[in-house]
Design an enzyme around this catalytic site. Structure first.
Site, mmCIF file in Angstrom:
data_model
loop_
_atom_site.group_PDB
_atom_site.id
_atom_site.type_symbol
_atom_site.label_atom_id
_atom_site.label_comp_id
_atom_site.label_asym_id
_atom_site.label_seq_id
_atom_site.Cartn_x
_atom_site.Cartn_y
_atom_site.Cartn_z
ATOM 1 N N LYS A 59 0.843 -1.208 0.000
ATOM 2 C CA LYS A 59 0.000 0.000 0.000
ATOM 3 C C LYS A 59 0.873 1.251 0.000
ATOM 4 O O LYS A 59 0.682 2.176 -0.788
ATOM 5 C CB LYS A 59 -0.910 0.025 1.228
ATOM 6 C CG LYS A 59 -1.590 1.374 1.475
ATOM 7 C CD LYS A 59 -2.495 1.346 2.687
ATOM 8 C CE LYS A 59 -1.820 1.576 3.990
ATOM 9 N NZ LYS A 59 -1.488 2.970 4.275
ATOM 10 N N ASN A 60 1.861 1.282 0.883
ATOM 11 C CA ASN A 60 2.647 2.502 1.061
ATOM 12 C C ASN A 60 3.681 2.719 -0.036
ATOM 13 O O ASN A 60 4.332 3.756 -0.072
ATOM 14 C CB ASN A 60 3.285 2.512 2.449
ATOM 15 C CG ASN A 60 2.225 2.633 3.518
ATOM 16 O OD1 ASN A 60 1.066 2.957 3.224
ATOM 17 N ND2 ASN A 60 2.580 2.369 4.752
ATOM 18 N N CYS A 116 -5.429 12.493 11.835
ATOM 19 C CA CYS A 116 -6.216 11.253 11.727
ATOM 20 C C CYS A 116 -6.190 10.564 13.075
ATOM 21 O O CYS A 116 -5.678 11.103 14.044
ATOM 22 C CB CYS A 116 -5.663 10.364 10.620
ATOM 23 S SG CYS A 116 -4.260 9.411 11.160
ATOM 24 N N ARG A 129 -0.404 14.838 12.733
ATOM 25 C CA ARG A 129 0.237 14.638 11.419
ATOM 26 C C ARG A 129 0.361 15.923 10.612
ATOM 27 O O ARG A 129 -0.226 16.040 9.531
ATOM 28 C CB ARG A 129 -0.476 13.551 10.655
ATOM 29 C CG ARG A 129 -0.517 12.245 11.460
ATOM 30 C CD ARG A 129 -1.138 11.115 10.733
ATOM 31 N NE ARG A 129 -0.253 10.532 9.750
ATOM 32 C CZ ARG A 129 -0.545 9.430 9.057
ATOM 33 N NH1 ARG A 129 -1.699 8.848 9.264
ATOM 34 N NH2 ARG A 129 0.276 8.928 8.184
ATOM 35 N N ASP A 166 4.091 0.733 12.151
ATOM 36 C CA ASP A 166 2.925 0.060 11.569
ATOM 37 C C ASP A 166 2.805 -1.391 12.015
ATOM 38 O O ASP A 166 1.851 -2.068 11.646
ATOM 39 C CB ASP A 166 2.976 0.135 10.039
ATOM 40 C CG ASP A 166 2.905 1.569 9.534
ATOM 41 O OD1 ASP A 166 3.216 1.800 8.360
ATOM 42 O OD2 ASP A 166 2.566 2.457 10.342
ATOM 43 N N ARG A 203 -8.734 -0.707 4.403
ATOM 44 C CA ARG A 203 -7.891 0.320 3.795
ATOM 45 C C ARG A 203 -6.511 -0.228 3.451
ATOM 46 O O ARG A 203 -5.841 0.238 2.537
ATOM 47 C CB ARG A 203 -7.707 1.509 4.761
ATOM 48 C CG ARG A 203 -8.951 2.343 4.988
ATOM 49 C CD ARG A 203 -8.589 3.600 5.756
ATOM 50 N NE ARG A 203 -7.375 4.182 5.191
ATOM 51 C CZ ARG A 203 -6.526 4.924 5.922
ATOM 52 N NH1 ARG A 203 -6.759 5.128 7.193
ATOM 53 N NH2 ARG A 203 -5.436 5.413 5.357
#
Ligand code: EPZ
Length: 419
Positions: free
Chosen positions: A22-23, A116, A121, A305, A398
């Protein structure tokens, strides 16, 4: 909303394939704007965040087609420099469109991403970097308007090795006149993958993956074809799934080098780990040992993460572990939910003290963010009885492609209830 219903206690066994990162794919999709042509991107995962960014690309005038795990983006023609507000609010990392749009169109209007679940952030480092490349930035009414006559190379020292700021500066600097040097750059593997994609487009970047990145700006870009790296955080999540159920699992399509810090902590907890070229084997026949200390750090340190997933494992360990979350100020929301399952966790500022318990118990818990949600699923796999994990669509989908299907293929008793 969507929820997972998990009956714990099954020992996981078998093989699972890791999807694309994803990243890595998000900044690569943003970069597909730069060449004003075609980008063929392979190993693209089916994720809510990917859909969100593809919707933005389509809204501003690109055309994106998705077949299997291959995405073809065509960004030719005049694109709309006003980035729609809603997707940026939904997904912070849309902010990296700023660098790509500024590089190509010298102008972009985008809303502030805001904070978030895991922290405030800010994007001060992004904006400071783009200003050093010659951008004039006006912030008003929740929007950022960035424009310039032309971008010029510069030496940029980042106060913190921010992943997003490094990517945004790279995406702009490839179109700047002259050379840009980013010092104290983020070293995550996703940065090196972005460099590889941009260089296939004709860019001239060196140093991606190290703390000094050198970018020689160019004018003409070409069509590109690229395969995205595997998701190291997804790989780590499946490794913990094996560990927390006392299982034996082979994880395919992973780059072992990228998950060294995770391998080392799981090794400390007593798991047996076998590295091969593109796969990892993990087996854990007994209750894990407590890992004394887990401190999250920028790559190659222990990834933030993976903090929540590691905490779920340590909830079942023999002994006490201490966690220090150095990256995000509000990333322990899963602790409250794990406590509902019988875990013994004390939070003190950025520190969490986790005393392992003999058994976790099934309960109705709520995902509060992406990785925290994954951690609750892992705890549910080990818990006695039934666990219901809520908010799957909002958070877990997500960042995980078919998590329940893949866990079921390893023997987990997990089902998705779409309501
Ligand atoms: C990326 O976020 C990842 N997201 C995050 O993964 C990951 O947790 C994070 O890097 C750290 O590894 C994507 O790649 C899409 P940062 P990013 O800029 O770029 C502060 C997941 O679960 N900071 O490196 O937003 C910031 O507040 C997600 O997949 C500033 O102060 O992370 C944070 O405390 C969650 N000013 C720290 O730096 C800035 O201008 C790290 O942020 C930028 C960042």
């Amino acid at each position: 909303m969507g929820k997972y219903i998990i009956n714990g206690g099954n020992r996981l066994e078998g093989e699972v394939r890791v999807e694309g990162s994803k990243n890595a794919v998000l900044p690569i999709l943003a970069a597909s704007i730069i060449n004003g042509g075609e980008s063929i991107i392979h190993n693209v995962p089916y994720l809510k965040d990917v859909n969100t960014l593809v919707n933005v690309l389509n809204t501003i005038g690109c055309s994106c087609s998705f077949e299997g795990n291959t995405m073809i983006v065509n960004s030719s023609g005049e694109l709309n420099i006003n980035i729609p507000e809603k997707p940026v609010r939904e997904m912070r990392s849309s902010i990296i469109l700023m660098g790509a749009m500024l590089g190509r169109f010298k102008r972009v209007k985008i809303s502030f991403p805001g904070g978030c679940e895991i922290g405030l952030r800010p994007i001060d480092l992004h904006l400071a970097g783009l200003k050093l490349l010659g951008a004039k930035i006006v912030e008003s009414h929740g929007y950022i308007l960035c424009e310039c006559d032309k971008l010029h190379g510069n030496e940029i020292h980042l106060d913190y090795p921010s992943v997003g700021a490094t990517e945004n500066i790279m995406l702009a600097a490839v179109s700047a006149e002259g050379v840009t040097i980013i010092q104290n750059a983020a070293r995550e593997p996703e940065i090196a993958d972005l460099q590889e994609f941009l260089n296939k487009m004709g860019a001239r970047i060196t140093g991606g993956g190290s703390s000094t990145i050198r970018i020689q700006g160019i004018r003409e870009f070409q069509n590109v074809e690229h395969t995205v790296i595997p998701d190291r955080i997804v790989a780590g999540t499946y490794m913990v799934a094996a560990a927390i159920t006392g299982g034996k699992v082979v994880i395919r399509d992973v780059i072992p080098e990228h998950i060294k810090p995770i391998i080392s902590k799981l090794g400390e907890s007593g798991c047996k780990i076998y590295r091969h070229d593109q796969s990892i084997g993990i087996s854990c026949s007994k209750r894990p040992n407590a890992v004394e200390f887990v401190k999250t750090m920028p790559y190659p340190g222990f990834p933030t993460d993976m903090q929540a997933q590691m905490m779920a494992l340590m909830c079942t360990a023999k002994g006490t572990s201490i966690f220090i979350e150095t990256i995000f100020e509000n990333r322990y929301k899963h602790a409250e939910e794990l406590i509902k399952m019988g875990a013994d966790i004390k939070i003190e500022g950025r520190a969490a003290i986790v005393k392992g318990v003999n058994d976790l118990m099934g309960a109705h818990v709520v995902s509060r963010d992406l990785r925290g949600g994954a951690a609750l699923v892992l705890a549910g796999l080990a818990a006695e009885g039934t666990t219901v994990v809520d908010n799957v669509d909002t958070h877990i989908d997500r960042g995980y492609d078919s998590l329940d299907t893949k866990l079921r293929s390893l023997g987990a008793d997990i089902a998705k209830d779409e309501n």
